[in-house]
Scaffold this motif. Structure first.
Motif, PDB file in Angstrom:
ATOM      1  N   TYR B 111      -6.649  -9.974  34.106  1.00 25.82           N
ATOM      2  CA  TYR B 111      -6.653  -8.754  32.440  1.00 25.82           C
ATOM      3  C   TYR B 111      -5.016  -9.261  32.173  1.00 25.82           C
ATOM      4  O   TYR B 111      -5.040  -8.856  31.254  1.00 25.82           O
ATOM      5  CB  TYR B 111      -7.562  -7.557  32.404  1.00 25.82           C
ATOM      6  CG  TYR B 111      -6.672  -6.413  31.308  1.00 25.82           C
ATOM      7  CD1 TYR B 111      -5.505  -5.757  31.710  1.00 25.82           C
ATOM      8  CD2 TYR B 111      -7.058  -6.559  30.456  1.00 25.82           C
ATOM      9  CE1 TYR B 111      -5.380  -4.834  30.647  1.00 25.82           C
ATOM     10  CE2 TYR B 111      -7.067  -6.085  29.334  1.00 25.82           C
ATOM     11  CZ  TYR B 111      -6.623  -4.772  29.227  1.00 25.82           C
ATOM     12  OH  TYR B 111      -5.749  -4.607  28.255  1.00 25.82           O
ATOM     13  N   ARG B 141     -11.053  -4.163  32.308  1.00 22.87           N
ATOM     14  CA  ARG B 141     -11.150  -4.965  33.360  1.00 22.87           C
ATOM     15  C   ARG B 141     -11.236  -6.258  32.807  1.00 22.87           C
ATOM     16  O   ARG B 141     -11.843  -7.150  32.659  1.00 22.87           O
ATOM     17  CB  ARG B 141     -11.046  -4.100  34.606  1.00 22.87           C
ATOM     18  CG  ARG B 141     -11.396  -5.385  35.815  1.00 22.87           C
ATOM     19  CD  ARG B 141     -12.024  -5.151  36.765  1.00 22.87           C
ATOM     20  NE  ARG B 141     -11.515  -3.531  37.136  1.00 22.87           N
ATOM     21  CZ  ARG B 141     -12.227  -3.019  38.023  1.00 22.87           C
ATOM     22  NH1 ARG B 141     -13.248  -3.519  38.792  1.00 22.87           N
ATOM     23  NH2 ARG B 141     -11.338  -2.136  38.465  1.00 22.87           N
ATOM     24  N   PHE B 142     -12.708  -5.375  31.711  1.00 17.10           N
ATOM     25  CA  PHE B 142     -13.840  -6.691  31.265  1.00 17.10           C
ATOM     26  C   PHE B 142     -13.235  -7.056  29.911  1.00 17.10           C
ATOM     27  O   PHE B 142     -14.261  -7.524  29.253  1.00 17.10           O
ATOM     28  CB  PHE B 142     -14.989  -5.683  30.887  1.00 17.10           C
ATOM     29  CG  PHE B 142     -15.670  -5.548  32.595  1.00 17.10           C
ATOM     30  CD1 PHE B 142     -15.013  -4.273  32.697  1.00 17.10           C
ATOM     31  CD2 PHE B 142     -15.717  -6.217  33.820  1.00 17.10           C
ATOM     32  CE1 PHE B 142     -15.876  -3.755  34.505  1.00 17.10           C
ATOM     33  CE2 PHE B 142     -16.204  -6.014  34.957  1.00 17.10           C
ATOM     34  CZ  PHE B 142     -17.063  -4.803  35.394  1.00 17.10           C
ATOM     35  N   ASP B 143     -12.777  -6.469  29.004  1.00 14.54           N
ATOM     36  CA  ASP B 143     -12.211  -6.595  27.964  1.00 14.54           C
ATOM     37  C   ASP B 143     -10.818  -7.138  27.086  1.00 14.54           C
ATOM     38  O   ASP B 143      -9.882  -6.030  27.695  1.00 14.54           O
ATOM     39  CB  ASP B 143     -12.830  -5.720  26.778  1.00 14.54           C
ATOM     40  CG  ASP B 143     -12.800  -6.216  24.994  1.00 14.54           C
ATOM     41  OD1 ASP B 143     -12.954  -6.593  25.111  1.00 14.54           O
ATOM     42  OD2 ASP B 143     -12.739  -4.736  24.681  1.00 14.54           O
TER      43      ASP B 143
END
Lengths: 89, 306
Positions: B111, B141-143
Protein backbone atom coordinates in the motif's frame (compact mmCIF):
# COMPACT_ATOMS: atom_id res chain seq x y z
CA UNK A 1 18.59 35.87 7.95
CA UNK A 2 15.89 38.38 8.93
CA UNK A 3 13.34 36.54 6.80
CA UNK A 4 14.34 33.28 8.37
CA UNK A 5 13.97 34.55 11.91
CA UNK A 6 10.48 35.77 11.05
CA UNK A 7 9.66 32.38 9.63
CA UNK A 8 11.06 30.49 12.56
CA UNK A 9 9.04 32.40 15.13
CA UNK A 10 6.13 29.99 14.91
CA UNK A 11 6.01 27.75 17.90
CA UNK A 12 3.18 25.91 19.58
CA UNK A 13 3.09 28.62 22.21
CA UNK A 14 2.41 31.26 19.59
CA UNK A 15 -0.37 29.06 18.24
CA UNK A 16 -1.99 29.01 21.68
CA UNK A 17 -1.61 32.78 21.92
CA UNK A 18 -3.19 33.22 18.49
CA UNK A 19 -6.07 30.95 19.43
CA UNK A 20 -6.75 32.86 22.64
CA UNK A 21 -6.62 36.23 20.89
CA UNK A 22 -8.90 35.13 18.07
CA UNK A 23 -11.43 33.61 20.44
CA UNK A 24 -11.40 36.79 22.48
CA UNK A 25 -11.97 38.82 19.36
CA UNK A 26 -14.98 36.74 18.36
CA UNK A 27 -16.42 36.76 21.85
CA UNK A 28 -16.28 40.55 22.09
CA UNK A 29 -18.66 41.19 19.16
CA UNK A 30 -21.83 42.37 20.81
CA UNK A 31 -25.19 41.61 19.24
CA UNK A 32 -27.17 44.76 19.82
CA UNK A 33 -24.55 47.42 19.96
CA UNK A 34 -22.38 46.35 17.08
CA UNK A 35 -23.64 43.59 14.84
CA UNK A 36 -27.11 45.00 14.31
CA UNK A 37 -25.61 48.10 12.77
CA UNK A 38 -24.22 45.94 9.98
CA UNK A 39 -27.37 43.96 9.48
CA UNK A 40 -25.84 40.99 11.20
CA UNK A 41 -28.02 40.97 14.28
CA UNK A 42 -29.95 38.15 15.85
CA UNK A 43 -33.00 38.70 13.66
CA UNK A 44 -31.03 38.55 10.42
CA UNK A 45 -29.32 35.27 11.10
CA UNK A 46 -31.84 32.49 11.34
CA UNK A 47 -33.71 32.81 8.09
CA UNK A 48 -35.30 29.83 6.51
CA UNK A 49 -35.24 26.26 7.61
CA UNK A 50 -34.17 25.11 4.19
CA UNK A 51 -31.26 22.86 3.62
CA UNK A 52 -29.00 25.73 2.68
CA UNK A 53 -28.44 28.21 5.53
CA UNK A 54 -25.95 30.23 3.52
CA UNK A 55 -22.59 31.56 4.55
CA UNK A 56 -23.87 34.61 6.45
CA UNK A 57 -26.15 32.53 8.62
CA UNK A 58 -23.34 30.09 9.32
CA UNK A 59 -20.98 32.86 10.37
CA UNK A 60 -23.62 34.35 12.66
CA UNK A 61 -24.32 30.97 14.20
CA UNK A 62 -20.61 30.46 14.71
CA UNK A 63 -20.22 33.84 16.42
CA UNK A 64 -23.17 33.25 18.69
CA UNK A 65 -22.08 29.75 19.63
CA UNK A 66 -18.52 30.85 20.35
CA UNK A 67 -19.87 33.58 22.56
CA UNK A 68 -22.13 31.23 24.45
CA UNK A 69 -19.85 28.26 24.82
CA UNK A 70 -16.52 29.94 25.42
CA UNK A 71 -17.65 32.64 27.83
CA UNK A 72 -16.64 30.92 31.06
CA UNK A 73 -13.50 29.15 29.79
CA UNK A 74 -12.33 32.43 28.28
CA UNK A 75 -12.69 34.14 31.65
CA UNK A 76 -10.55 31.47 33.26
CA UNK A 77 -7.92 31.39 30.52
CA UNK A 78 -7.67 35.17 30.34
CA UNK A 79 -7.24 35.48 34.09
CA UNK A 80 -4.53 32.82 34.01
CA UNK A 81 -2.79 34.65 31.16
CA UNK A 82 -2.93 37.95 33.00
CA UNK A 83 -1.51 36.46 36.16
CA UNK A 84 1.25 34.63 34.25
CA UNK A 85 2.21 37.71 32.26
CA UNK A 86 2.31 39.83 35.38
CA UNK A 87 4.49 37.35 37.19
CA UNK A 88 6.83 36.27 34.42
CA UNK A 89 6.70 39.07 31.88
CA UNK B 1 -2.05 -12.71 9.61
CA UNK B 2 1.63 -12.26 8.84
CA UNK B 3 1.49 -8.92 10.61
CA UNK B 4 0.97 -10.55 14.02
CA UNK B 5 3.57 -13.21 13.28
CA UNK B 6 6.22 -10.63 12.50
CA UNK B 7 5.17 -8.67 15.58
CA UNK B 8 5.62 -11.64 17.91
CA UNK B 9 8.89 -12.51 16.19
CA UNK B 10 10.11 -8.99 16.81
CA UNK B 11 9.08 -9.20 20.44
CA UNK B 12 10.97 -12.46 20.87
CA UNK B 13 14.05 -10.98 19.36
CA UNK B 14 13.80 -8.06 21.75
CA UNK B 15 13.41 -10.26 24.82
CA UNK B 16 16.63 -12.15 24.25
CA UNK B 17 19.03 -9.21 24.75
CA UNK B 18 17.24 -8.36 28.01
CA UNK B 19 17.66 -11.87 29.34
CA UNK B 20 21.29 -11.91 28.33
CA UNK B 21 21.86 -8.66 30.20
CA UNK B 22 20.19 -9.93 33.33
CA UNK B 23 22.24 -13.14 33.49
CA UNK B 24 25.49 -11.24 32.93
CA UNK B 25 24.63 -8.98 35.83
CA UNK B 26 23.99 -11.97 38.05
CA UNK B 27 27.32 -13.56 37.19
CA UNK B 28 29.33 -10.45 37.98
CA UNK B 29 30.30 -9.50 41.49
CA UNK B 30 28.36 -6.25 41.19
CA UNK B 31 25.22 -8.35 41.23
CA UNK B 32 25.27 -8.60 44.98
CA UNK B 33 25.36 -4.79 45.35
CA UNK B 34 22.50 -4.18 42.89
CA UNK B 35 20.18 -6.87 44.17
CA UNK B 36 20.73 -6.43 47.89
CA UNK B 37 18.56 -8.70 49.96
CA UNK B 38 16.59 -6.29 52.16
CA UNK B 39 14.02 -8.65 53.65
CA UNK B 40 15.84 -8.51 57.00
CA UNK B 41 16.83 -12.19 57.12
CA UNK B 42 20.21 -11.84 55.45
CA UNK B 43 22.20 -10.05 58.18
CA UNK B 44 25.17 -12.40 57.91
CA UNK B 45 28.81 -11.51 57.26
CA UNK B 46 29.97 -9.95 54.05
CA UNK B 47 31.48 -13.09 52.52
CA UNK B 48 28.34 -15.05 53.22
CA UNK B 49 26.42 -12.22 51.72
CA UNK B 50 28.51 -12.31 48.58
CA UNK B 51 28.01 -16.00 48.18
CA UNK B 52 24.32 -15.69 48.82
CA UNK B 53 24.32 -12.60 46.63
CA UNK B 54 24.24 -14.30 43.23
CA UNK B 55 21.64 -16.71 44.47
CA UNK B 56 19.50 -13.93 45.89
CA UNK B 57 20.01 -11.89 42.75
CA UNK B 58 19.15 -14.87 40.57
CA UNK B 59 15.90 -15.46 42.41
CA UNK B 60 14.94 -12.05 43.83
CA UNK B 61 11.30 -12.94 44.00
CA UNK B 62 11.62 -15.85 46.37
CA UNK B 63 12.72 -14.00 49.48
CA UNK B 64 10.16 -11.25 48.85
CA UNK B 65 7.26 -13.59 48.23
CA UNK B 66 7.86 -15.70 51.32
CA UNK B 67 6.78 -12.80 53.54
CA UNK B 68 2.95 -12.71 53.64
CA UNK B 69 2.82 -8.98 54.37
CA UNK B 70 4.81 -8.01 51.33
CA UNK B 71 2.85 -10.58 49.35
CA UNK B 72 -0.32 -8.70 50.22
CA UNK B 73 1.33 -5.40 49.42
CA UNK B 74 2.48 -6.67 46.04
CA UNK B 75 -0.97 -7.97 45.16
CA UNK B 76 -2.54 -4.67 46.18
CA UNK B 77 0.04 -2.72 44.22
CA UNK B 78 -0.51 -4.72 41.07
CA UNK B 79 -4.28 -4.36 41.30
CA UNK B 80 -3.86 -0.61 41.82
CA UNK B 81 -1.60 -0.43 38.81
CA UNK B 82 -4.10 -2.26 36.61
CA UNK B 83 -6.92 -0.02 37.86
CA UNK B 84 -4.91 3.07 37.10
CA UNK B 85 -4.07 1.77 33.67
CA UNK B 86 -7.74 1.11 32.95
CA UNK B 87 -8.67 4.61 34.00
CA UNK B 88 -5.95 6.17 31.87
CA UNK B 89 -7.02 4.12 28.87
CA UNK B 90 -10.65 5.08 29.29
CA UNK B 91 -9.93 8.79 29.70
CA UNK B 92 -7.40 8.88 26.91
CA UNK B 93 -9.89 7.27 24.59
CA UNK B 94 -12.28 10.14 25.24
CA UNK B 95 -9.81 12.77 24.00
CA UNK B 96 -7.81 10.97 21.38
CA UNK B 97 -9.84 8.24 19.66
CA UNK B 98 -7.23 5.51 19.80
CA UNK B 99 -9.39 2.87 18.13
CA UNK B 100 -10.05 5.17 15.20
CA UNK B 101 -6.37 5.98 14.94
CA UNK B 102 -5.54 2.31 14.62
CA UNK B 103 -7.50 2.18 11.38
CA UNK B 104 -5.25 4.79 9.85
CA UNK B 105 -2.09 2.91 10.65
CA UNK B 106 -3.23 -0.44 9.24
CA UNK B 107 -0.95 -0.30 6.25
CA UNK B 108 1.49 -2.62 4.60
CA UNK B 109 4.43 -2.22 2.26
CA UNK B 110 2.48 -2.70 -0.95
CA UNK B 111 0.00 0.00 0.00
CA UNK B 112 2.77 2.43 0.94
CA UNK B 113 4.58 1.81 -2.31
CA UNK B 114 1.46 2.28 -4.40
CA UNK B 115 0.41 5.38 -2.50
CA UNK B 116 3.81 7.02 -2.85
CA UNK B 117 3.72 6.33 -6.56
CA UNK B 118 0.23 7.81 -6.69
CA UNK B 119 1.37 10.95 -4.89
CA UNK B 120 4.12 11.59 -7.40
CA UNK B 121 2.32 10.38 -10.53
CA UNK B 122 -1.46 10.45 -10.20
CA UNK B 123 -2.26 10.75 -13.88
CA UNK B 124 -2.79 7.11 -14.78
CA UNK B 125 -5.06 6.14 -11.91
CA UNK B 126 -8.70 5.80 -12.93
CA UNK B 127 -10.79 4.73 -9.97
CA UNK B 128 -10.46 7.12 -7.04
CA UNK B 129 -13.34 5.89 -4.94
CA UNK B 130 -12.85 4.44 -1.49
CA UNK B 131 -14.44 1.02 -1.34
CA UNK B 132 -16.71 0.34 1.60
CA UNK B 133 -17.42 -2.81 3.50
CA UNK B 134 -20.81 -2.83 5.18
CA UNK B 135 -20.95 0.89 5.78
CA UNK B 136 -17.43 1.25 7.14
CA UNK B 137 -14.53 2.24 4.94
CA UNK B 138 -12.09 -0.49 4.16
CA UNK B 139 -8.70 -0.42 5.89
CA UNK B 140 -5.90 1.22 3.91
CA UNK B 141 -4.21 -2.12 3.50
CA UNK B 142 -6.90 -3.24 1.08
CA UNK B 143 -7.65 -0.04 -0.79
CA UNK B 144 -5.15 2.35 -2.30
CA UNK B 145 -7.58 5.26 -2.19
CA UNK B 146 -8.14 5.20 1.56
CA UNK B 147 -6.31 7.88 3.55
CA UNK B 148 -3.77 6.78 6.11
CA UNK B 149 -1.65 8.48 8.73
CA UNK B 150 1.50 6.43 8.31
CA UNK B 151 2.82 8.26 5.26
CA UNK B 152 2.12 11.74 6.69
CA UNK B 153 3.74 10.87 10.01
CA UNK B 154 6.83 9.36 8.44
CA UNK B 155 6.95 12.15 5.89
CA UNK B 156 6.87 14.78 8.62
CA UNK B 157 9.73 13.19 10.51
CA UNK B 158 11.74 12.69 7.33
CA UNK B 159 11.09 16.29 6.34
CA UNK B 160 12.53 17.53 9.63
CA UNK B 161 15.61 15.36 9.23
CA UNK B 162 16.12 16.44 5.63
CA UNK B 163 15.64 20.07 6.67
CA UNK B 164 18.33 19.61 9.29
CA UNK B 165 20.60 18.12 6.64
CA UNK B 166 19.90 20.96 4.24
CA UNK B 167 20.57 23.57 6.89
CA UNK B 168 23.76 21.77 7.73
CA UNK B 169 25.02 22.18 4.18
CA UNK B 170 24.49 25.91 4.60
CA UNK B 171 26.46 25.86 7.86
CA UNK B 172 23.42 27.03 9.76
CA UNK B 173 22.71 23.89 11.74
CA UNK B 174 22.31 23.62 15.49
CA UNK B 175 20.35 20.96 17.41
CA UNK B 176 17.63 23.28 18.63
CA UNK B 177 16.99 24.28 15.05
CA UNK B 178 15.48 20.84 14.49
CA UNK B 179 12.98 21.44 17.24
CA UNK B 180 12.12 24.87 15.88
CA UNK B 181 11.61 23.48 12.37
CA UNK B 182 9.44 20.70 13.75
CA UNK B 183 7.22 22.95 15.80
CA UNK B 184 6.76 25.55 13.07
CA UNK B 185 5.89 22.92 10.44
CA UNK B 186 3.48 21.39 12.94
CA UNK B 187 1.90 24.78 13.59
CA UNK B 188 1.39 25.36 9.88
CA UNK B 189 -0.20 21.92 9.60
CA UNK B 190 -2.60 22.62 12.46
CA UNK B 191 -3.52 26.01 11.05
CA UNK B 192 -4.17 24.52 7.63
CA UNK B 193 -6.40 21.78 9.07
CA UNK B 194 -8.30 24.38 11.14
CA UNK B 195 -8.75 26.61 8.11
CA UNK B 196 -10.08 23.71 6.05
CA UNK B 197 -12.43 22.70 8.87
CA UNK B 198 -13.72 26.25 9.17
CA UNK B 199 -14.34 26.57 5.46
CA UNK B 200 -16.06 23.19 5.35
CA UNK B 201 -18.34 24.35 8.16
CA UNK B 202 -19.13 27.62 6.44
CA UNK B 203 -20.02 26.04 3.12
CA UNK B 204 -22.25 23.44 4.88
CA UNK B 205 -20.95 20.50 2.99
CA UNK B 206 -22.41 17.17 4.04
CA UNK B 207 -19.37 15.03 3.87
CA UNK B 208 -17.93 12.12 5.74
CA UNK B 209 -14.49 13.63 5.91
CA UNK B 210 -13.30 13.47 9.49
CA UNK B 211 -10.66 15.68 11.05
CA UNK B 212 -8.15 12.87 10.88
CA UNK B 213 -8.87 12.47 7.18
CA UNK B 214 -8.07 16.14 6.68
CA UNK B 215 -4.92 15.73 8.71
CA UNK B 216 -3.92 12.82 6.49
CA UNK B 217 -4.57 14.76 3.28
CA UNK B 218 -2.64 17.74 4.54
CA UNK B 219 0.24 15.50 5.47
CA UNK B 220 0.64 14.06 2.00
CA UNK B 221 2.46 17.14 0.78
CA UNK B 222 5.51 16.29 2.86
CA UNK B 223 6.37 13.59 0.34
CA UNK B 224 6.65 16.14 -2.46
CA UNK B 225 8.63 18.50 -0.23
CA UNK B 226 11.14 15.80 0.61
CA UNK B 227 11.57 14.86 -3.04
CA UNK B 228 12.16 18.51 -3.94
CA UNK B 229 14.65 19.19 -1.18
CA UNK B 230 16.61 16.00 -1.80
CA UNK B 231 16.78 16.76 -5.52
CA UNK B 232 17.93 20.27 -4.68
CA UNK B 233 20.62 18.98 -2.36
CA UNK B 234 21.91 16.49 -4.87
CA UNK B 235 21.72 18.44 -8.09
CA UNK B 236 21.43 22.12 -7.24
CA UNK B 237 18.78 24.78 -7.47
CA UNK B 238 17.38 24.11 -10.97
CA UNK B 239 16.71 20.50 -9.99
CA UNK B 240 14.99 21.72 -6.85
CA UNK B 241 12.68 23.99 -8.79
CA UNK B 242 11.92 21.38 -11.43
CA UNK B 243 11.15 18.57 -9.00
CA UNK B 244 9.15 20.90 -6.75
CA UNK B 245 7.11 22.02 -9.74
CA UNK B 246 6.46 18.42 -10.73
CA UNK B 247 5.43 17.45 -7.19
CA UNK B 248 3.25 20.55 -6.81
CA UNK B 249 1.29 19.74 -9.95
CA UNK B 250 1.04 16.09 -8.89
CA UNK B 251 -0.28 16.97 -5.43
CA UNK B 252 -2.71 19.46 -6.97
CA UNK B 253 -4.17 16.81 -9.28
CA UNK B 254 -4.17 14.22 -6.50
CA UNK B 255 -6.05 16.48 -4.09
CA UNK B 256 -8.58 17.57 -6.67
CA UNK B 257 -9.33 14.02 -7.74
CA UNK B 258 -9.60 12.79 -4.18
CA UNK B 259 -11.63 15.66 -2.78
CA UNK B 260 -13.93 15.83 -5.77
CA UNK B 261 -15.56 12.59 -4.80
CA UNK B 262 -15.98 13.58 -1.19
CA UNK B 263 -17.02 17.21 -1.33
CA UNK B 264 -19.01 17.65 -4.50
CA UNK B 265 -22.40 16.22 -5.22
CA UNK B 266 -22.78 13.07 -7.27
CA UNK B 267 -23.44 14.73 -10.59
CA UNK B 268 -20.64 17.23 -10.37
CA UNK B 269 -18.19 14.58 -9.28
CA UNK B 270 -18.78 12.62 -12.43
CA UNK B 271 -17.63 15.53 -14.50
CA UNK B 272 -20.92 16.85 -15.76
CA UNK B 273 -21.28 20.60 -15.52
CA UNK B 274 -23.88 21.33 -12.86
CA UNK B 275 -24.94 24.91 -12.46
CA UNK B 276 -25.97 26.36 -9.15
CA UNK B 277 -24.37 28.55 -6.53
CA UNK B 278 -23.85 25.74 -4.08
CA UNK B 279 -21.95 23.53 -6.46
CA UNK B 280 -19.88 26.42 -7.65
CA UNK B 281 -18.95 27.25 -4.07
CA UNK B 282 -17.97 23.67 -3.43
CA UNK B 283 -15.85 23.62 -6.55
CA UNK B 284 -14.08 26.77 -5.43
CA UNK B 285 -13.52 25.20 -2.02
CA UNK B 286 -11.98 22.09 -3.55
CA UNK B 287 -9.79 24.20 -5.80
CA UNK B 288 -8.57 26.37 -2.97
CA UNK B 289 -7.77 23.44 -0.71
CA UNK B 290 -5.81 21.85 -3.52
CA UNK B 291 -4.09 25.12 -4.41
CA UNK B 292 -3.01 25.69 -0.82
CA UNK B 293 -0.84 22.59 -0.96
CA UNK B 294 1.73 23.86 -3.50
CA UNK B 295 1.88 27.20 -1.69
CA UNK B 296 2.73 25.48 1.57
CA UNK B 297 5.18 23.20 -0.16
CA UNK B 298 7.10 26.15 -1.51
CA UNK B 299 6.81 28.19 1.69
CA UNK B 300 8.19 25.42 3.87
CA UNK B 301 11.15 24.51 1.67
CA UNK B 302 12.47 27.58 -0.11
CA UNK B 303 14.69 28.61 2.76
CA UNK B 304 16.36 25.22 2.76
CA UNK B 305 17.91 25.55 -0.69
CA UNK B 306 20.08 28.59 -0.99
Amino acid sequence: MELKSFYMAFTLYSLIQTAILCTNAIAVLHEERFLSKFGWGVDHGVGGFGDDPGIKAQILTLIRSVRTVMRVPLIIVNSACIVLLLLFG
Amino acid sequence: MDYTATQSGFRQRKLQPNMRLRTSLVDGSEGSQLFEDTSGAASGPQTGNQQAGPQAAGFPGQSILSDPMSNLAMAYGSSLASQGREMVDKNLDRFIPISKLKYYFAVDTVYVGKKLGLLVFPYMHENWEVSYQQDTPVAPRFDVNAPDLYIPAMGFITYILVAGLALGTQNKFSPELLGVQASSAFVWLIMEVLAVLLSLYLVTVNTDLTTIDLLAFSGYKYVGMIVGVVAGLLFGRPAYYLSLLWCCVAIFVFMIRTLRLKLLSEAAAEGRLVRGAKNQLRMYLTMSIAAAQPIFMYWLTYHLIR
